[in-house]
Structures are given as C-alpha cells and as structure tokens.
Enzyme design. Structure first.
Site, PDB file in Angstrom:
ATOM      1  CG  ASP A  90      26.487  31.814  -3.518  1.00 40.92           C
ATOM      2  OD1 ASP A  90      25.711  30.880  -3.249  1.00 40.92           O
ATOM      3  OD2 ASP A  90      27.683  31.863  -3.136  1.00 40.92           O
ATOM      4  CG  ASP A  92      31.376  28.943  -3.049  1.00 42.85           C
ATOM      5  OD1 ASP A  92      32.282  28.560  -3.809  1.00 42.85           O
ATOM      6  OD2 ASP A  92      30.503  28.201  -2.557  1.00 42.85           O
ATOM      7  CD  GLU A 113      30.584  26.582   1.390  1.00 43.30           C
ATOM      8  OE1 GLU A 113      30.060  25.465   1.234  1.00 43.30           O
ATOM      9  OE2 GLU A 113      31.174  27.194   0.458  1.00 43.30           O
ATOM     10  CG  HIS A 163      23.617  24.694  -2.666  1.00 44.25           C
ATOM     11  ND1 HIS A 163      23.940  25.467  -1.565  1.00 44.25           N
ATOM     12  CD2 HIS A 163      24.743  24.657  -3.423  1.00 44.25           C
ATOM     13  CE1 HIS A 163      25.179  25.890  -1.673  1.00 44.25           C
ATOM     14  NE2 HIS A 163      25.694  25.406  -2.788  1.00 44.25           N
ATOM     15  CG  ASP A 164      27.055  22.426  -1.375  1.00 42.39           C
ATOM     16  OD1 ASP A 164      27.777  23.347  -0.923  1.00 42.39           O
ATOM     17  OD2 ASP A 164      26.781  22.301  -2.571  1.00 42.39           O
TER      18      ASP A 164
HETATM   19  O1  TEU Z   1      30.804  24.204  -1.442  1.00 40.32           O
HETATM   20  C1  TEU Z   1      32.014  23.941  -0.829  1.00 40.32           C
HETATM   21  C2  TEU Z   1      32.237  22.549  -0.596  1.00 40.32           C
HETATM   22  O2  TEU Z   1      33.286  22.189  -0.244  1.00 40.32           O
HETATM   23  C3  TEU Z   1      31.135  21.624  -0.732  1.00 40.32           C
HETATM   24  O3  TEU Z   1      30.761  21.435  -1.987  1.00 40.32           O
HETATM   25  C4  TEU Z   1      31.591  20.311  -0.266  1.00 40.32           C
HETATM   26  O4  TEU Z   1      32.423  19.787  -1.150  1.00 40.32           O
HETATM   27  C5  TEU Z   1      30.569  19.317  -0.105  1.00 40.32           C
HETATM   28  O5  TEU Z   1      29.408  19.545  -0.408  1.00 40.32           O
HETATM   29  C6  TEU Z   1      30.789  18.675   1.115  1.00 40.32           C
HETATM   30  O6  TEU Z   1      31.437  17.537   0.754  1.00 40.32           O
HETATM   31  C7  TEU Z   1      30.730  25.412  -2.135  1.00 40.32           C
HETATM   32  C8  TEU Z   1      29.368  25.486  -2.773  1.00 40.32           C
HETATM   33  O7  TEU Z   1      28.401  25.507  -1.762  1.00 40.32           O
HETATM   34  C9  TEU Z   1      29.248  24.285  -3.669  1.00 40.32           C
HETATM   35  O8  TEU Z   1      27.957  24.180  -4.218  1.00 40.32           O
HETATM   36  C10 TEU Z   1      30.272  24.426  -4.774  1.00 40.32           C
HETATM   37  O9  TEU Z   1      30.252  23.275  -5.565  1.00 40.32           O
HETATM   38  C11 TEU Z   1      31.659  24.597  -4.185  1.00 40.32           C
HETATM   39  O10 TEU Z   1      31.715  25.517  -3.112  1.00 40.32           O
HETATM   40  C12 TEU Z   1      32.586  25.148  -5.238  1.00 40.32           C
HETATM   41  O11 TEU Z   1      32.176  26.458  -5.568  1.00 40.32           O
END
Ligand code: TEU
Ligand code: CA
Length: 549
Positions: free
Chosen positions: A98, A200, A242, A316-317
């Site tokens: 990642d 990311d 992403e 995971h989000d």
């Molecule tokens: O996520 C980007 C991100 O914008 C998401 O977290 C988003 O805010 C949310 O889930 C949708 O509302 C990436 C990673 O996947 C996340 O785990 C990190 O927290 C974020 O970037 C910062 O690195």
C-alpha cells in the site's frame, strides 16, 4: 488488447491489524498472515493487497507512515516481510504494498525536520502557508476527518495542510525532491520482488492548494507518468490507484496502457450511490438497483476496449457487502453468493476483502469508540457539535462506519474467533460462532466454496476476462442480468437482488436456450425457458451451448 497477467487475477485484500495474530498480543501480524497462506491458496486468489504494515504511530491505523522502508514492530520485522513475499511466491501469490504518499505521519523524519525552521531543507517537502492577518487559517478547506485542513505550527508560525488527520501532513509533490524520495522507496520495494502497489488517494497528489484544487490537479497525470517511468513501468507489476474523484473518462487516462500510468483504478461511483448527496455517508440512502445498473453498465461500456476496470463491493473503508447490498439475516448465504456472482462475471479485476468470502457482516457496537476509526470519531464529534442527534449519527455509523470492516477475522468458533490467543485490539463481531472459516471450509455449500468456484471459472473461461458486456433487463427493479460474449462463447448471468420471489419474462433472444450451469446459489439452471421464477436472492450463470445460439 495486449494481455496482462492481472487481467484474470483475483485480488484478496488483507487489513493486517485484523487478519491473524500469531504472537497473542491481540494485534494481527505478518507471521499470522504467513500462517494463513495455505488457506488463501485454497481459495485460489493470486494477489494479496496488503494494507499498510510500515512503521507508524497508528493515528490512522498505518495510513500515517513514519518510515516507508521499515515494518511496524507490532506487525513484525523486515525479515518477516521478505518471508511473506517469498512464501507467497511459492504459492503463486504476489503481494501488493500500500503506497501512502499523499501524506506522511507527523512523526516521519521529513516532517520532524520540516517543522524545525522555515529554511530547513525539508521544509518544502510539505505545504506551508502564512496565517491570515487575524492569525486564522489561510482558507476554509476541510479535512476528510473533520475540521480544518490547516493546522497551525507555533514553532515556525505557519499553517501546514492536511486532507486527513492533522497527524497526516500532506506532501508537496510540486517539489522534485519529494518525487525522487518516493521513487527511490518504490524501487527499493520492487527490488524485493513485490507484485505491485495499491496507491492511496493517488488522485490528490497533483493538488494546487492555493486554487482550492485537491483531486485531479493539473500535475496529476504528468506525475504518474514520471513515476511509471522511474519505477514500475519496466516491471510486469499491478498498480491500482484509489481515486474517489474518477469518472470513466478519467479512468481511461489512468489505465490506457499507451499512456503509461497505472493498470487500473478503484472508482467509487457505485459506492456513493447509497450516500446522501449533501450529507455523504453519515446519512445513508436506500440502494436503488436501477441506479446501480446504470453506473456499472457505464463503466463496463466506457472501459470496454481502452483501460481496465477494478471490481469490488467493499474494502477496509467500506461497510460489509452482505450488510450493505444483501441480507445479513435470513438470506445471508444466498445474498452473499449472489453479490459474488454478480460482481465476478463482470469485466475487470475482482477484489475480495478479508471476511467477504465467509459472509462477515457489519456490527452494531454500543459506542462510536468501539469502531476504532479516526474518521468515524472525528465526524461523530463534528456532527454532534453541529446539532445532529446521537441516534441519527449512530444510524450513519452502523451503516457506513469504516469500523464495520475492521473487526477481527473469524477463523473458528473458539475464544476470540481463533484470531488471537490474547485480547483483540478491537471487539469481535458476536456472530463469529456462526460465521467463521472453519465452518465454511467444512460445508461444501458455503460462501467460501462459492468464491473458490468463481475464481476457478475466471481462470478457465476467457469470455469472463475478455468477453463483451451486454446489459439485460436494464429497467427491471429487482434483477441485475447481463451477458458476456467472446466469439461464440456466451455466458448469461442473472441475479435477484431482492428477498422476494421474482417472476421473470426473459428477453426474446434468450428464450429456450440451453447451456451448462456454471454456478448458482440454488439448484443448477441449464435452460433459459420463456419464464423464470427466481427464488429470493437467486443467482446463476449459464454458459450457452454454441450450437443452440
Ligand atoms: O481513504 C481515502 C478516503 O478518502 C476514505 O477514507 C474516505 O474518507 C472514506 O472512507 C469515505 O468517506 C484512504 C485509505 O483507504 C483510508 O483508509 C485512509 O484513512 C485515507 O486514505 C488516508 O490515508
Ligand atoms: Ca500480534
């Protein structure tokens, strides 16, 4: 189209903190993952996307990195990481690291140096601006985790920019030194034999803060082409960005091979369908299948011959797929299998999030703290302060908090679900006694074995990988159906997204066709009559006999 190994790959995402704990300290680790590689080989996946395992103060569970070339002690050692790469390779599994380079941790040596003085050589690695005359932040830009995107640094009397938590200062990608540092680090990992990178929030690195532009900034694609040329371009690896801001046309810019940027991107248009346009995910919106079909159909069509799609329901989000789009109760197994079939016969590379292959669900914890998520906590506080009721906010949390995806993996029905011999870092979902890997492996009719079949079919049927996509029954409110065709190979896929019986009139050109039932979640179907009665969440794929078509 030049074929690529990842065209028929299936990727499994691991969230290391919650996957498997080998040393009983309650936190998942690399040794735990190595111990489960045989399980993943049995599933049949050939790529692992490993969420961050780098040294980090864990303000955002590792998405805040303080050393890109070292492993967080709670996850293990560099030697164990090299062991994981080697042991995975022995099972024809490649590891995606990642790459979190939109920002670093505020404990990264670059930032520690940068905030020492305005003329520190690392100062320009980050984005600093003077306060307004009244001392307030340079502008109103917001952090994704709540609050201002600007944090005042008393030592040097300036603000630094952070789109996520204030402990995740954004890097200044307009600085060529930052580019070189990141390229050097990427090549360091590529030399270790990794299979590529998940990148990311990569759509943010071309930002132009002074013009309030964060995603799709003017420098974005040139930066990615320079990165490609300096690092992975000459290596046969998978790179997936992403990109929350991507449209199908923009996705073509990223993934058209001739442009030499990325293999593919994660787009989220099908995900934000269930978010309130104003309030976002904290005010959940009902899932509308026709809207969903419209979005998927568009992405399948626009990237049909140029570029490449990624396919996923969750990560995971995001909330657990079966809870979000299926039925986590009475029809959990049927709906989980339906969602898998509906996704895995589409054109693109499928991603499975840990626990999805056994139908893990969302969780209703008492307090927002139990979700152990910086974003949920930050937005809960901000919205409660703005007058949103606790009940309303908790409905948003239950439906869409990232914490739903992060409860420890269910390996068996023993204490702590076989995840750890110690107290897990996060509460376990109480339904682990029913939903766990051991039970799934023993049950030939389980969701796990359904995923095995889908992964096997993708390797056996080129039509699933390269076939043209033709939407069917677009206007149907409960059924998502489509056809894939490659030469005289035709596969028809029919999915009932509702918990009701559905009487289905098939389109004229599909009536009375016979074929081989490839997969189903009720009995096999190898004839497409005039009329079908679909069971709740019924789903099947049939390979039509060429002579009958
Ligand atoms: O996520 C980007 C991100 O914008 C998401 O977290 C988003 O805010 C949310 O889930 C949708 O509302 C990436 C990673 O996947 C996340 O785990 C990190 O927290 C974020 O970037 C910062 O690195
Ligand atoms: Ca551990």
């Amino acid at each position: 189209m030049e074929t690529k190994w990842w065209h028929n790959a299936v990727v499994y995402q691991i969230y290391p903190r919650s996957f498997a704990d080998a040393n009983g300290d309650g936190t998942g680790d690399l040794a735990g993952i190595i111990g489960k590689l045989d399980y993943l080989q049995t599933l049949g996946i050939n790529v692992i996307w490993l969420s961050p395992v780098f040294r980090s103060p864990m303000d955002d569970n590792g998405y805040d990195i303080s050393d890109y070339c070292d492993i967080a002690p709670e996850f293990g050692t560099l030697a164990e990481m090299e062991m994981l790469i080697a042991e995975a390779a022995r099972r024809d599994i490649r590891i995606l690291m990642d790459l979190v380079v939109n920002h670093t941790s505020d404990e990264h040596p670059w930032f520690i140096e940068a905030r020492k003085s305005r003329d520190n050589p690392y100062r320009d690695y980050y984005i600093w601006r003077a306060p307004r005359t009244d001392g307030s932040a340079p502008d109103e830009q917001r952090s994704n985790f709540g609050g201002s995107a600007w944090e005042f640094d008393a030592t040097t009397g300036e603000y630094y920019f952070h789109l996520f938590s204030k402990r995740q200062p954004d890097l200044n990608w307009a600085n060529p030194q930052v580019q070189q540092e990141v390229h050097r680090m990427m090549n360091w990992w590529l030399d270790k034999g990794i299979g590529g990178f998940r990148m990311d929030v990569i759509d943010l690195i071309g930002k132009d803060v002074d013009r309030g532009i964060t995603s799709n900034g003017p420098r974005l694609h040139p930066l990615l082409q320079e990165m490609n040329a300096a690092t992975f371009g000459a290596r046969d690896v998978l790179t997936v960005g992403e990109t929350w801001s991507a449209t199908p046309e923009i996705a073509k810019l990223y993934s058209e091979p001739a442009r030499r940027e990325l293999s593919m991107v994660f787009q989220f248009e099908h995900i934000t369908l269930t978010w309130d346009p104003q309030d976002g995910k904290w005010t959940p919106r009902a899932f509308d299948l026709r809207e969903f079909k419209g979005v998927i159909g568009k992405w399948q069509k626009v990237l049909a011959d140029i570029g490449w799609n990624s396919l996923f329901w969750n990560n995971h989000d995001l909330p657990r797929a079966v809870s979000k789009y299926g039925d986590p109760g009475r029809y959990r197994i049927e709906s989980a299998k339906m969602l898998a079939t509906a996704l895995h016969f589409l054109k693109g590379t499928p991603y499975i999030y840990q626990g999805e292959e056994i139908g893990m669900t969302n969780v209703r914890f008492e307090s927002v703290e139990d979700y152990q998520d910086a974003e949920s906590l930050g937005l809960y506080r901000e919205r409660i302060a703005a007058g949103v009721s606790h009940e309303a906010m908790m409905e948003g949390i239950y439906a869409n908090s990232r914490g739903n995806a992060r409860t420890p993996m269910h390996w068996d029905a023993s204490e702590h679900a076989g995840f750890s011999h110690g107290k897990p870092w996060m509460k376990i979902n109480p339904n682990y006694r029913e939903i766990n890997v051991a039970a799934a492996l023993d049950d030939p009719g389980s969701i796990f074995h359904h995923y095995r079949t889908l992964i096997r079919l993708r390797k056996e049927y080129p039509v699933i990988v390269y076939g043209d996509y033709r939407p069917l029954l677009d206007a149907h409110p409960q059924v998502f159906a489509y056809e894939r065709q490659l030469g005289d190979q035709r596969i028809v896929v029919i999915n009932n997204f509702s918990g009701q019986l559905v009487e289905l009139e098939l389109p004229a050109d599909l009536r009375d066709l016979a074929g081989e039932s490839l997969v189903s979640n009720y009995g096999p179907r190898n004839v497409l009559g005039q009329h079908l009665t679909l069971q709740p969440y019924e789903s099947f794929a049939i390979a039509l006999d060429t002579q009958t078509t």
